[in-house]
Design a protein around this motif. Structure first.
Motif, short mmCIF file in Angstrom:
data_model
loop_
_atom_site.label_atom_id
_atom_site.label_comp_id
_atom_site.label_asym_id
_atom_site.label_seq_id
_atom_site.Cartn_x
_atom_site.Cartn_y
_atom_site.Cartn_z
N ARG A 32 0.85 -1.20 0.00
CA ARG A 32 0.00 0.00 0.00
C ARG A 32 0.88 1.25 0.00
NH1 ARG A 32 -3.86 -1.45 4.94
NH2 ARG A 32 -4.97 0.46 4.37
N GLN A 33 0.24 2.42 0.00
CA GLN A 33 1.00 3.67 -0.08
C GLN A 33 0.97 4.38 1.26
OE1 GLN A 33 1.52 6.10 -3.57
NE2 GLN A 33 -0.46 5.34 -4.28
N LEU A 34 1.84 3.95 2.14
CA LEU A 34 1.81 4.41 3.53
C LEU A 34 2.41 5.80 3.70
CD1 LEU A 34 1.39 3.94 6.58
CD2 LEU A 34 3.53 2.62 6.58
N VAL A 35 1.62 6.67 4.35
CA VAL A 35 2.14 7.98 4.78
C VAL A 35 1.95 8.06 6.30
CG1 VAL A 35 2.06 10.49 4.53
CG2 VAL A 35 1.37 9.02 2.61
N ALA A 36 3.05 8.12 7.03
CA ALA A 36 2.98 8.27 8.49
C ALA A 36 2.92 9.76 8.80
CB ALA A 36 4.20 7.64 9.15
N VAL A 37 1.87 10.16 9.52
CA VAL A 37 1.67 11.59 9.83
C VAL A 37 1.72 11.77 11.35
CG1 VAL A 37 0.09 13.55 9.68
CG2 VAL A 37 0.27 11.97 7.75
N GLY A 38 2.79 12.35 11.82
CA GLY A 38 2.97 12.56 13.26
C GLY A 38 2.31 13.86 13.71
N ILE A 39 1.79 13.84 14.93
CA ILE A 39 1.20 15.05 15.50
C ILE A 39 2.23 15.71 16.41
CG2 ILE A 39 -0.71 16.01 16.83
CD1 ILE A 39 -2.44 13.66 16.01
N LEU A 40 2.65 16.89 16.01
CA LEU A 40 3.68 17.62 16.77
C LEU A 40 3.06 18.36 17.94
CD1 LEU A 40 5.77 19.02 13.78
CD2 LEU A 40 6.36 17.15 15.34
N LYS A 41 3.84 18.57 19.03
CA LYS A 41 5.23 18.15 19.08
C LYS A 41 5.39 16.78 19.72
CE LYS A 41 6.18 22.59 20.75
NZ LYS A 41 6.94 23.49 21.65
N GLY A 42 4.37 16.36 20.46
CA GLY A 42 4.51 15.20 21.34
C GLY A 42 4.99 13.92 20.68
N ALA A 43 4.66 13.74 19.39
CA ALA A 43 4.95 12.45 18.74
C ALA A 43 6.32 12.39 18.08
CB ALA A 43 3.87 12.13 17.72
N PHE A 44 7.14 13.42 18.25
CA PHE A 44 8.36 13.47 17.41
C PHE A 44 9.34 12.33 17.71
CE2 PHE A 44 12.11 15.51 19.58
CZ PHE A 44 11.57 15.69 20.84
N ILE A 45 9.48 11.94 18.95
CA ILE A 45 10.43 10.87 19.28
C ILE A 45 9.82 9.51 18.93
CG2 ILE A 45 11.64 9.71 21.17
CD1 ILE A 45 12.07 12.42 22.45
N PHE A 46 8.58 9.32 19.27
CA PHE A 46 7.87 8.08 18.92
C PHE A 46 7.93 7.85 17.41
CE2 PHE A 46 3.41 6.13 18.46
CZ PHE A 46 3.90 4.83 18.54
N MET A 47 7.64 8.90 16.66
CA MET A 47 7.66 8.81 15.19
C MET A 47 9.05 8.38 14.70
SD MET A 47 5.91 9.41 12.45
CE MET A 47 5.57 10.49 11.07
N ALA A 48 10.07 9.01 15.24
CA ALA A 48 11.45 8.73 14.79
C ALA A 48 11.80 7.27 15.06
CB ALA A 48 12.42 9.65 15.51
N ASP A 49 11.43 6.76 16.21
CA ASP A 49 11.75 5.36 16.54
C ASP A 49 10.87 4.39 15.77
OD1 ASP A 49 13.79 6.05 18.20
OD2 ASP A 49 12.66 5.81 20.07
N LEU A 50 9.60 4.74 15.61
CA LEU A 50 8.66 3.85 14.93
C LEU A 50 9.05 3.66 13.46
CD1 LEU A 50 5.89 2.28 15.18
CD2 LEU A 50 4.83 4.35 14.25
N VAL A 51 9.26 4.75 12.74
CA VAL A 51 9.49 4.60 11.29
C VAL A 51 10.79 3.85 11.01
CG1 VAL A 51 8.09 6.57 10.58
CG2 VAL A 51 10.54 6.91 10.99
N ARG A 52 11.74 3.93 11.94
CA ARG A 52 13.00 3.22 11.71
C ARG A 52 12.86 1.72 11.89
NH1 ARG A 52 17.33 6.57 15.02
NH2 ARG A 52 15.51 6.91 16.34
N GLN A 53 11.74 1.27 12.46
CA GLN A 53 11.49 -0.17 12.61
C GLN A 53 10.54 -0.69 11.54
OE1 GLN A 53 12.84 -2.22 15.01
NE2 GLN A 53 14.09 -0.52 15.70
N ILE A 54 9.96 0.20 10.75
CA ILE A 54 9.02 -0.24 9.72
C ILE A 54 9.81 -0.67 8.48
CG2 ILE A 54 7.15 0.52 8.19
CD1 ILE A 54 6.10 2.25 10.47
N GLU A 55 9.44 -1.82 7.94
CA GLU A 55 10.28 -2.43 6.91
C GLU A 55 9.71 -2.31 5.51
OE1 GLU A 55 10.45 -6.22 8.76
OE2 GLU A 55 12.32 -5.75 9.84
N ILE A 56 8.75 -1.43 5.31
CA ILE A 56 8.20 -1.22 3.97
C ILE A 56 8.38 0.26 3.62
CG2 ILE A 56 6.50 -3.11 4.09
CD1 ILE A 56 4.43 -0.90 4.87
N PRO A 57 8.29 0.60 2.32
CA PRO A 57 8.45 2.00 1.92
C PRO A 57 7.37 2.87 2.56
CG PRO A 57 8.43 0.56 -0.01
CD PRO A 57 8.02 -0.28 1.16
#
Ligand code: IMP
Ligand code: MG
Length: 178
Positions: A32-57
């Motif tokens: 699928r065509q995944l776009v991860a949309v983080g809600i600032l500012k609180g999600a900035f660290i979670f987002m950074a760690d999460l996307v680095r573990q996701i194995e698809i584009p």
């Protein structure tokens, strides 16, 4: 006088939860065509760690919404301060949020992404305080269910402080600050 912090979720538990979530997301969004949309500012660290573990584009974007909690708690007026910069029309949006409390913020962003023509919109939240819910919300990917306590660290703030702490703590706020 001092803000009292008590450890609630240690960093290793956060890491484990994120691996689990990223594994599920990688499976569910394959092809699928995944776009991860983080809600600032609180999600900035979670987002950074999460996307680095996701194995698809995927594509990464952020929104900034106004917090209503400065004196206007009853009105729940949420405003979009900064919109997505990626075209999400016909794409699969995953909203990445630090914590779901009343549910208004994530619901607002969810509706906004749908209005923009996203093919699908789902919510991934690091933490949920279900006892605080004021509007129904479906959390497709959830890290932790936590009690009705104010928490800080790992992106979460009190008065814009404590975001940098690697673990999540409950904070006892002095009346003086509240
Ligand atoms: P909701 O719209 O009530 O669900 O609020 C969600 C937002 O409130 C989150 O994005 C957080 O920024 C903030 N929030 C809610 N609970 C906490 C907390 O315990 N610590 C820090 N921020 C919180
Ligand atoms: Mg937030």
């Amino acid at each position: 006088m001092k803000d009292h912090l008590s450890l609630l979720i240690p960093r290793h538990d956060i890491e484990r939860a994120i691996s689990r979530l990223a594994g599920q997301i990688s499976e569910d969004y394959r092809g699928r065509q995944l776009v991860a949309v983080g809600i600032l500012k609180g999600a900035f660290i979670f987002m950074a760690d999460l996307v680095r573990q996701i194995e698809i584009p995927l594509e990464v974007d952020f929104v900034t919404v106004s917090s209503y909690d400065s004196g206007s708690e009853s009105s729940r007026r949420i405003r979009l301060l900064q919109d997505m910069t990626i075209q999400v029309k016909d794409k699969d949006v995953l909203i990445v949020e630090d914590i779901i409390d009343s549910g208004y913020t994530a619901n607002y962003v969810l509706r906004h992404a749908k209005d923009t023509g996203a093919r699908s919109v789902a919510i991934c939240a690091l933490a949920d305080k279900p006892s605080r819910r004021e509007t129904p919300i479906e959390i497709a990917y959830l890290g932790f269910t936590i009690p009705d306590k104010f928490v800080v660290g790992y992106g979460l703030d009190f008065d814009n402080k404590f975001r940098h702490l690697p673990d999540i703590y409950t904070i006892e706020i002095d009346d003086e600050h509240a």
